[in-house]
Design a protein around this motif. Structure first.
Motif, PDB file in Angstrom:
ATOM      1  N   ILE A  80      47.835  56.722  84.395  1.00 36.09           N
ATOM      2  CA  ILE A  80      47.438  58.073  84.254  1.00 36.09           C
ATOM      3  C   ILE A  80      47.717  58.823  85.586  1.00 36.09           C
ATOM      4  N   GLU A  87      47.065  62.207  87.757  1.00 34.67           N
ATOM      5  CA  GLU A  87      45.979  63.357  87.913  1.00 34.67           C
ATOM      6  C   GLU A  87      46.611  64.399  88.669  1.00 34.67           C
ATOM      7  N   GLU A 111      45.132  65.929  83.596  1.00 35.79           N
ATOM      8  CA  GLU A 111      45.309  64.348  83.863  1.00 35.79           C
ATOM      9  C   GLU A 111      46.575  64.242  82.444  1.00 35.79           C
ATOM     10  N   HIS A 160      48.164  61.568  80.632  1.00 39.41           N
ATOM     11  CA  HIS A 160      47.917  60.083  80.001  1.00 39.41           C
ATOM     12  C   HIS A 160      49.515  59.838  79.683  1.00 39.41           C
ATOM     13  N   PRO A 168      42.822  66.792  80.191  1.00 44.98           N
ATOM     14  CA  PRO A 168      43.509  65.669  79.707  1.00 44.98           C
ATOM     15  C   PRO A 168      44.529  65.930  78.543  1.00 44.98           C
TER      16      PRO A 168
END
Ligand code: UD1
Length: 444
Positions: free
Chosen positions: A31, A33, A416, A418, A392
């Motif tokens: 991940i 951020e 975020e 992923h 996200p």
């Protein structure tokens, strides 16, 4: 044989290490951020081109001896190709921070197994050189991916026309040819991969091979120039007709990989979203004509400098329509980045994809960030918004994940991303380079 992710001071003769712990950029953290930040300011050093180094690595199977390749990006795809070369019998060592030493023995095993091929689609590039070198080769058939179907029919047809007998059974491409014979080949479409595979087979064929409607990407010119340095005769480099004279005499070389024009495009997209003024060291203006023109129409200022490209963005960019095309057109690899850029721009822009059928999952992720985007067939219609909102999101391929990260630079709140391992496949220390320009990107 062995591959090592050794620190730079370890030499080719030192003990070999296969552990990723020696290469911090290969961390398993998934991940990234992105915190809202200000403008991007400063210099960024552009790494060697992923799509060039992978093919040059494949070409090292064509000659016995020690190759030294510099300006190699420390990316996961290079590690996967190194694993494949090791499987074939080569010894691959990091002999410097961005330098690989590849020792190709006189006897190699011309087999690229499924578990490695699925990690790296570019492993299909080994088919041509392995066949030419060993008179036979087995490469697992790469599957489709997020781009949609990725056929290799043109690669196989061309190798057959050069005299190979090819069968595809149980997911394995098997090619055999006691010798290849040069001929005139006309490609249905200027495929990058097919052009490269044919080039690497034709350099060891008997006689002359002419490739019509060849792809003209700078990475192909880099490969052709590497093959010429190895002793091959290739003319027409940079045009759509390549002429190759085969030879049995190829030798290993030392050379540097060209800078990555897609990495440059990525930083330009990030600049367009965040604003600021940056110098892209080593970027080659001549590889980016159409990208520079399109971003210029959007009102980004870009000009060549003595050691790269200077770029400034001091306003919200204006939306434009863009079509992806084979080089010298706007690259398809830039599409997700353009869509992320247009999501922040003023007005409505339409991006038309002309190469790959798929590649849309990132659109739904940008929509999660508040972007106003629709897609229909090969068109993506983007209505720009002044601000997106951090959320996200999931990146499914290298450029999509990079585009989501770039989009986060202009969003309110935290984004975020992923699937950050996709970014590591194609970018050397992307987060670190952005942070050096003033962004705040944190690995979790
Ligand atoms: C390479 C690049 C990729 C880039 C693409 C186009 C590498 C590792 N990857 O991929 O990042 O997006 O060029 O610039 O260098 N096609 C066929 N049959 C074939 C081969 C290709 O139909 O045998 C079609 C493909 O489906 C696609 C088009 O031709 O629609 C272009 O593909 P191609 O240029 O071959 O891309 P790659 O070499 O796979």
């Amino acid at each position: 044989m062995t591959i090592s992710d050794t620190p730079p001071e370890v030499t080719a003769s030192s003990p070999q290490y296969a552990s990723p712990q020696y290469a911090p950029q290969f961390l398993d953290t998934q991940i990234l951020e992105v915190h809202p930040g200000g403008r991007l300011e400063g210099e960024v050093l552009i790494s060697g081109a992923k799509n060039s180094v992978l093919k040059i690595m494949a070409a090292t199977t064509l000659a016995t001896g020690r190759f030294i390749i510099s300006n190699v990006p420390r990316i996961t795809d290079v590690r996967y190709m190194a694993e494949l070369l090791a499987e074939i019998g080569c010894e691959v060592t990091w002999s410097g921070l961005n330098e690989l030493t590849i020792d190709t023995p006189s006897e190699i095993t011309p087999v690229a197994p499924y578990d490695l091929v699925t990690k790296l689609r570019a492993s299909i590039s080994l088919l041509g050189p392995l066949l030419a070198r060993c008179a036979e080769a087995e490469v697992a058939l790469p599957g489709g991916d997020d781009f949609g179907p990725r056929p290799v029919d043109m690669h196989l047809k061309a190798l057959e026309e050069l005299g190979a007998e090819i069968t595809v059974e149980h997911g394995i491409i098997s090619a055999k040819a006691s010798h290849l014979t040069g001929t005139r080949l006309v490609l249905e479409f200027p495929s990058v991969g097919a052009t490269e595979n044919i080039l690497m087979a034709a350099v060891r064929a008997k006689g002359v091979t002419v490739i019509e409607n060849a792809a003209r990407e700078p990475e192909i010119a880099d490969l052709a120039s590497c093959l010429a340095q190895m002793g091959a005769t290739v003319s027409g480099v940079g045009t759509s007709t390549l002429v190759v004279e085969g030879t049995d005499e190829l030798w290993p070389v030392e050379r540097a990989v060209i800078p990555d024009r897609i990495e440059v495009s990525t930083f330009l997209a990030a600049l367009g979203i965040a604003g600021g003024e940056i110098l892209l060291r080593n970027a080659r203006h001549s590889h980016l004509d159409m990208v520079v023109r399109k971003l210029g129409e959007m009102e980004m200022r870009i000009s060549p400098s003595s050691n790269g490209l200077w770029a400034m963005c001091d306003r919200r960019l204006r939306a434009v329509d863009v079509s992806t095309l084979p080089y010298p057109g706007v690259p398809t690899d830039m599409k997700p980045l353009l869509v992320a850029l247009l999501a922040h721009a003023d007005g409505v822009g339409i991006v038309t994809e002309n190469l790959f059928a798929g590649r849309f999952r990132y659109v739904d992720e940008l929509v999660r960030m508040g972007a106003d985007i629709r897609y229909e067939g090969q068109h993506v219609i983007v209505r720009g918004k002044e601000r997106l909102s951090g959320a996200p999101v999931q990146g499914h391929d290298i450029r999509a994940a990079a585009a989501l990260l770039a989009a986060g630079l202009g969003a309110e709140g935290i984004t975020e991303v992923h699937g950050a391992q996709h970014i590591d496949r194609g970018y050397e220390d992307f987060a670190g380079k952005l942070n050096a320009l003033g962004a705040e990107v944190v690995r979790r």
